[in-house]
Design a protein around this motif. Structure first.
Motif, mmCIF file in Angstrom:
data_model
loop_
_atom_site.group_PDB
_atom_site.id
_atom_site.type_symbol
_atom_site.label_atom_id
_atom_site.label_comp_id
_atom_site.label_asym_id
_atom_site.label_seq_id
_atom_site.Cartn_x
_atom_site.Cartn_y
_atom_site.Cartn_z
ATOM 1 N N GLY A 75 4.360 13.585 -24.494
ATOM 2 C CA GLY A 75 4.861 13.558 -23.119
ATOM 3 C C GLY A 75 4.214 12.440 -22.317
ATOM 4 N N ARG A 76 4.661 12.292 -21.090
ATOM 5 C CA ARG A 76 4.136 11.277 -20.180
ATOM 6 C C ARG A 76 2.635 11.469 -19.997
ATOM 7 N N ILE A 77 1.882 10.381 -19.957
ATOM 8 C CA ILE A 77 0.438 10.461 -19.748
ATOM 9 C C ILE A 77 0.183 10.790 -18.279
ATOM 10 N N LEU A 78 -0.574 11.857 -18.067
ATOM 11 C CA LEU A 78 -0.830 12.370 -16.716
ATOM 12 C C LEU A 78 -2.065 11.746 -16.083
ATOM 13 N N GLY A 79 -2.944 11.233 -16.902
ATOM 14 C CA GLY A 79 -4.193 10.657 -16.419
ATOM 15 C C GLY A 79 -5.164 10.549 -17.572
ATOM 16 N N ARG A 80 -6.423 10.337 -17.241
ATOM 17 C CA ARG A 80 -7.462 10.208 -18.261
ATOM 18 C C ARG A 80 -8.534 11.258 -18.027
ATOM 19 N N SER A 81 -8.998 11.831 -19.097
ATOM 20 C CA SER A 81 -10.010 12.877 -18.966
ATOM 21 C C SER A 81 -11.320 12.333 -18.422
ATOM 22 N N ASP A 82 -11.597 11.045 -18.657
ATOM 23 C CA ASP A 82 -12.853 10.484 -18.156
ATOM 24 C C ASP A 82 -12.750 10.010 -16.711
ATOM 25 N N ASP A 83 -11.560 10.001 -16.117
ATOM 26 C CA ASP A 83 -11.376 9.628 -14.713
ATOM 27 C C ASP A 83 -11.176 10.846 -13.811
ATOM 28 N N MET A 84 -10.990 12.004 -14.414
ATOM 29 C CA MET A 84 -10.618 13.192 -13.647
ATOM 30 C C MET A 84 -11.757 13.668 -12.746
ATOM 31 N N MET A 85 -11.387 14.039 -11.526
ATOM 32 C CA MET A 85 -12.315 14.672 -10.589
ATOM 33 C C MET A 85 -11.721 16.034 -10.240
ATOM 34 N N ILE A 86 -12.568 16.994 -10.017
ATOM 35 C CA ILE A 86 -12.097 18.294 -9.550
ATOM 36 C C ILE A 86 -12.503 18.403 -8.087
ATOM 37 N N ILE A 87 -11.491 18.451 -7.230
ATOM 38 C CA ILE A 87 -11.709 18.525 -5.785
ATOM 39 C C ILE A 87 -11.049 19.799 -5.276
ATOM 40 N N ARG A 88 -11.851 20.672 -4.724
ATOM 41 C CA ARG A 88 -11.368 21.982 -4.231
ATOM 42 C C ARG A 88 -10.553 22.714 -5.289
ATOM 43 N N GLY A 89 -10.989 22.629 -6.545
ATOM 44 C CA GLY A 89 -10.326 23.339 -7.637
ATOM 45 C C GLY A 89 -9.087 22.656 -8.190
ATOM 46 N N VAL A 90 -8.768 21.457 -7.715
ATOM 47 C CA VAL A 90 -7.579 20.739 -8.170
ATOM 48 C C VAL A 90 -8.012 19.501 -8.965
ATOM 49 N N ASN A 91 -7.397 19.284 -10.129
ATOM 50 C CA ASN A 91 -7.669 18.087 -10.913
ATOM 51 C C ASN A 91 -7.007 16.890 -10.239
ATOM 52 N N VAL A 92 -7.801 15.887 -9.896
ATOM 53 C CA VAL A 92 -7.310 14.693 -9.208
ATOM 54 C C VAL A 92 -7.636 13.478 -10.065
ATOM 55 N N PHE A 93 -6.639 12.607 -10.242
ATOM 56 C CA PHE A 93 -6.803 11.390 -11.022
ATOM 57 C C PHE A 93 -6.536 10.175 -10.136
ATOM 58 N N PRO A 94 -7.384 9.152 -10.210
ATOM 59 C CA PRO A 94 -7.101 7.921 -9.461
ATOM 60 C C PRO A 94 -5.715 7.348 -9.771
ATOM 61 N N SER A 95 -5.240 7.539 -10.993
ATOM 62 C CA SER A 95 -3.913 7.019 -11.352
ATOM 63 C C SER A 95 -2.804 7.660 -10.517
ATOM 64 N N GLN A 96 -3.003 8.894 -10.044
ATOM 65 C CA GLN A 96 -2.010 9.529 -9.181
ATOM 66 C C GLN A 96 -1.937 8.811 -7.841
ATOM 67 N N VAL A 97 -3.097 8.450 -7.297
ATOM 68 C CA VAL A 97 -3.139 7.718 -6.026
ATOM 69 C C VAL A 97 -2.455 6.371 -6.193
ATOM 70 N N GLU A 98 -2.790 5.686 -7.283
ATOM 71 C CA GLU A 98 -2.202 4.371 -7.531
ATOM 72 C C GLU A 98 -0.688 4.446 -7.691
ATOM 73 N N SER A 99 -0.192 5.476 -8.366
ATOM 74 C CA SER A 99 1.260 5.599 -8.561
ATOM 75 C C SER A 99 1.989 5.765 -7.230
ATOM 76 N N VAL A 100 1.389 6.503 -6.289
ATOM 77 C CA VAL A 100 2.001 6.664 -4.960
ATOM 78 C C VAL A 100 2.017 5.323 -4.233
ATOM 79 N N LEU A 101 0.904 4.598 -4.278
ATOM 80 C CA LEU A 101 0.841 3.301 -3.592
ATOM 81 C C LEU A 101 1.850 2.305 -4.166
ATOM 82 N N LEU A 102 2.063 2.343 -5.469
ATOM 83 C CA LEU A 102 3.000 1.413 -6.097
ATOM 84 C C LEU A 102 4.453 1.712 -5.730
ATOM 85 N N GLU A 103 4.738 2.944 -5.348
ATOM 86 C CA GLU A 103 6.119 3.282 -4.986
ATOM 87 C C GLU A 103 6.409 3.100 -3.497
#
Length: 188
Positions: A75-103
């Motif tokens: 399936g589609r790559i969701l992020g990287r395990s070595d970049d993942m941060m857990i913020i308030r119980g939610v898995n957050v990846f810098p790649s998610q932020v970047e994908s929003v900025l690119l769109e």
């Protein structure tokens, strides 16, 4: 490789054994689970790889593809395990932020995530650069941009970040790998 159906990358199972593991425990996960992709090579003789950790977070699809192939698909790559941060119980990846900025045409793909802990609660700020042609001294235009990107970030990431819009070219540029995260929680 991905076929014309674009419903996942086909894995050549006569050369590779793919599996999904929990990145924390390294234990295999059930079929269809999201986790870290691990490969074992079957036909490589000089330097075989056994349970090679890719650090890519994804899932495997075992159903027959519409193209007719029956091999497992990644399936589609969701992020990287070595970049993942857990913020308030939610898995957050810098790649998610970047994908929003690119769109979003209003913003540059330069950002800085600042995570901290105040009164035992995680704070989560994203500093984003607005493009010069969208930058304005009019407060209502900048507030509208902030609301727009905050709503989109929340829908992609799953939690509400504090958005700070900064002037064009004000975030530090680096020569090597860009530093996108400052996690002050680790300093305590």
């Amino acid at each position: 490789m991905e076929c014309m159906q674009k419903s996942g990358s086909h894995v050549q199972e006569d050369h590779f054994i793919p599996e999904i593991i929990d990145p924390e425990t390294l234990e295999p996960l059930p079929f269809g689970s999201e986790g870290e992709l691990v490969f074992t090579t079957i036909t490589k003789t000089g330097q075989p790889l056994i349970r090679y950790r890719t650090r890519d977070l994804t899932h495997l699809i075992y159903e027959k593809c519409e193209c007719g192939r029956t091999a497992v698909r990644m399936g589609r790559i969701l992020g990287r395990s070595d970049d993942m941060m857990i913020i308030r119980g939610v898995n957050v990846f810098p790649s998610q932020v970047e994908s929003v900025l690119l769109e979003m045409p209003e913003f540059e793909p330069h950002y800085l995530i600042v995570v901290d802990r105040v009164n035992n609660t995680d704070t989560f700020q994203i500093q984003v650069e607005v493009r010069p042609d969208y930058y304005s001294d009019e407060m209502n235009k900048m507030i509208a941009l902030k609301k727009k990107i905050a709503a989109r970030m929340q829908s992609v990431i799953g939690i509400q970040p504090d958005i700070k819009i900064v002037e064009p070219r004000s975030l530090e540029r680096s020569q090597g790998k860009a530093k996108h995260v400052i996690d002050n929680r680790k300093l305590v």
